[in-house]
Enzyme design. Structure first.
Site, PDB file in Angstrom:
ATOM      1  N   GLU A   3       0.596  -1.186   0.025  1.00  0.00           N
ATOM      2  CA  GLU A   3      -0.049  -0.001  -0.001  1.00  0.00           C
ATOM      3  C   GLU A   3       0.900   1.154  -0.049  1.00  0.00           C
ATOM      4  O   GLU A   3       1.907   1.189   0.489  1.00  0.00           O
ATOM      5  CB  GLU A   3      -0.942   0.022   1.310  1.00  0.00           C
ATOM      6  CG  GLU A   3      -1.697   1.242   1.410  1.00  0.00           C
ATOM      7  CD  GLU A   3      -2.454   1.093   2.753  1.00  0.00           C
ATOM      8  OE1 GLU A   3      -3.738   1.708   2.564  1.00  0.00           O
ATOM      9  OE2 GLU A   3      -2.229   0.539   3.857  1.00  0.00           O
ATOM     10  N   LYS A  42     -10.030   0.526  -1.953  1.00  0.00           N
ATOM     11  CA  LYS A  42     -10.003   0.069  -0.535  1.00  0.00           C
ATOM     12  C   LYS A  42     -11.536   0.609   0.109  1.00  0.00           C
ATOM     13  O   LYS A  42     -12.007   1.456   0.105  1.00  0.00           O
ATOM     14  CB  LYS A  42      -9.009   1.082   0.172  1.00  0.00           C
ATOM     15  CG  LYS A  42      -8.993   0.515   1.568  1.00  0.00           C
ATOM     16  CD  LYS A  42      -7.903   1.149   2.363  1.00  0.00           C
ATOM     17  CE  LYS A  42      -7.372   0.764   3.884  1.00  0.00           C
ATOM     18  NZ  LYS A  42      -6.354   1.417   4.273  1.00  0.00           N
ATOM     19  N   CYS A  99      -4.796  -3.611   3.574  1.00  0.00           N
ATOM     20  CA  CYS A  99      -4.367  -3.259   4.823  1.00  0.00           C
ATOM     21  C   CYS A  99      -5.739  -3.570   5.588  1.00  0.00           C
ATOM     22  O   CYS A  99      -5.796  -4.419   6.007  1.00  0.00           O
ATOM     23  CB  CYS A  99      -3.743  -1.811   4.792  1.00  0.00           C
ATOM     24  SG  CYS A  99      -2.956  -1.197   6.160  1.00  0.00           S
TER      25      CYS A  99
END
Length: 305
Positions: free
Chosen positions: A75, A149, A190
């Protein structure tokens, strides 16, 4: 692949949806697949885009020369914010950041996962935190998939790091399964790692491997990172490919590292050392099939739960 089945009274089946939206039961059907040589690249990115791209180029090149066919970056690979007020270099997929990664993938002839970059949007000042899959084995290294995301990291830990991603990032709204060299790969980023329902949905959609590019903090990573990666691998009987940021980025930003590749039994196949580096493993889908056949948890699920 997935095949529709007629359920009996004592079968617990995986449930999916047809193109028309009708819910139908499914079971996993296995076919022999070619193993995939994967590498996870561990960076210590900063706000300096030019230097980050140079660091990524060097490590991607090393991994490719060692035989990696699919290389995954973490990321914030090109830009990592170290202060809340710092503006991000937002761009479209046609901008020079993704252009540089496409050139990188083409130069080394690899499939490349750009863990995330700040994708511009028109609605307001916020941007998407977007993963990009690039096929560097084809001419012009086309973008084949993107994922925005879904879960944003809004936290305030006493004595630790405080972040509120929703101040500058807009959440995506779609899970994505991408094809990488013929392998179905579920994409995540993440903080998504803490939401197991996402990974089960990706597995139901046919994912054989799950990517988790991250900038997982040092404070939480030391206790949670490898445990969560192994959990997602075991419960979905999938490979997990997890490149992470490492070290001190500036300001209060520190990332844990320990970029890893985990197998469907929860064993660590590759683990990066504590520095900007890379680690590689061959992921064997026939081995995955043996695990899923011997311990068929995915087909033992109770449709009433």
């Amino acid at each position: 692949m997935l095949r529709p089945l007629k359920p009996t009274h004592n079968e617990s089946l995986i449930v999916g949806r047809t193109g028309g939206g009708t819910t139908r039961p499914y079971a996993l059907v296995f076919a022999s697949m070619t193993p995939l040589d994967c590498a996870v690249v561990q960076l210590c990115s900063t706000p300096d885009v030019s230097q980050n791209l140079k660091d990524a180029e060097r490590l991607v090149g090393e991994a490719a020369r060692a035989g990696a066919h699919f290389v995954a970056l973490p990321e914030n690979a090109a830009f990592l914010r170290t202060e809340p007020s710092m503006p991000a270099p937002t761009q479209s997929l046609e901008g020079n950041i993704i252009g540089a990664f496409r050139e990188m993938a083409a130069a080394h002839g690899v499939w490349l996962l750009v863990g995330s970059f700040p994708e511009a949007r028109e609605e307001d000042h916020r941007y998407y935190n977007t993963s990009v899959i690039i096929d560097g084995t084809r001419s012009e290294a086309p973008i084949t998939s993107t994922y925005r995301k879904l879960h944003l990291f809004d936290i305030d830990m006493k004595g630790g790091e405080s972040q509120k991603e929703s101040d500058w990032i807009a959440a995506g709204d779609q899970p994505v399964v991408a094809s990488v060299s013929g392998v179905q790969v579920g994409l995540s980023i993440c903080y998504d790692l803490r939401f197991p329902e996402l990974y089960r949905r990706l597995t139901d959609q046919g994912a054989r491997a799950l990517t988790v590019p991250s900038a997982f903090t040092e404070h939480t990573g030391k206790d949670h990172w490898l445990t969560l990666l192994r959990a997602r691998a075991i419960e979905n009987q999938s490979f997990v490919i997890a490149p992470n940021q490492f070290g001190h980025h500036g300001g209060k930003r520190r990332s844990y590292g320990k970029s890893a590749i985990i197998d469907p039994w929860g064993l660590t196949l590759a683990l990066a050392p504590d520095r900007p580096s890379w680690a590689m493993a061959r992921i064997d889908f026939d081995h995955q099939d043996l695990i899923r056949e011997a311990l068929p948890c995915l087909s033992h699920r109770n449709a009433n739960v």
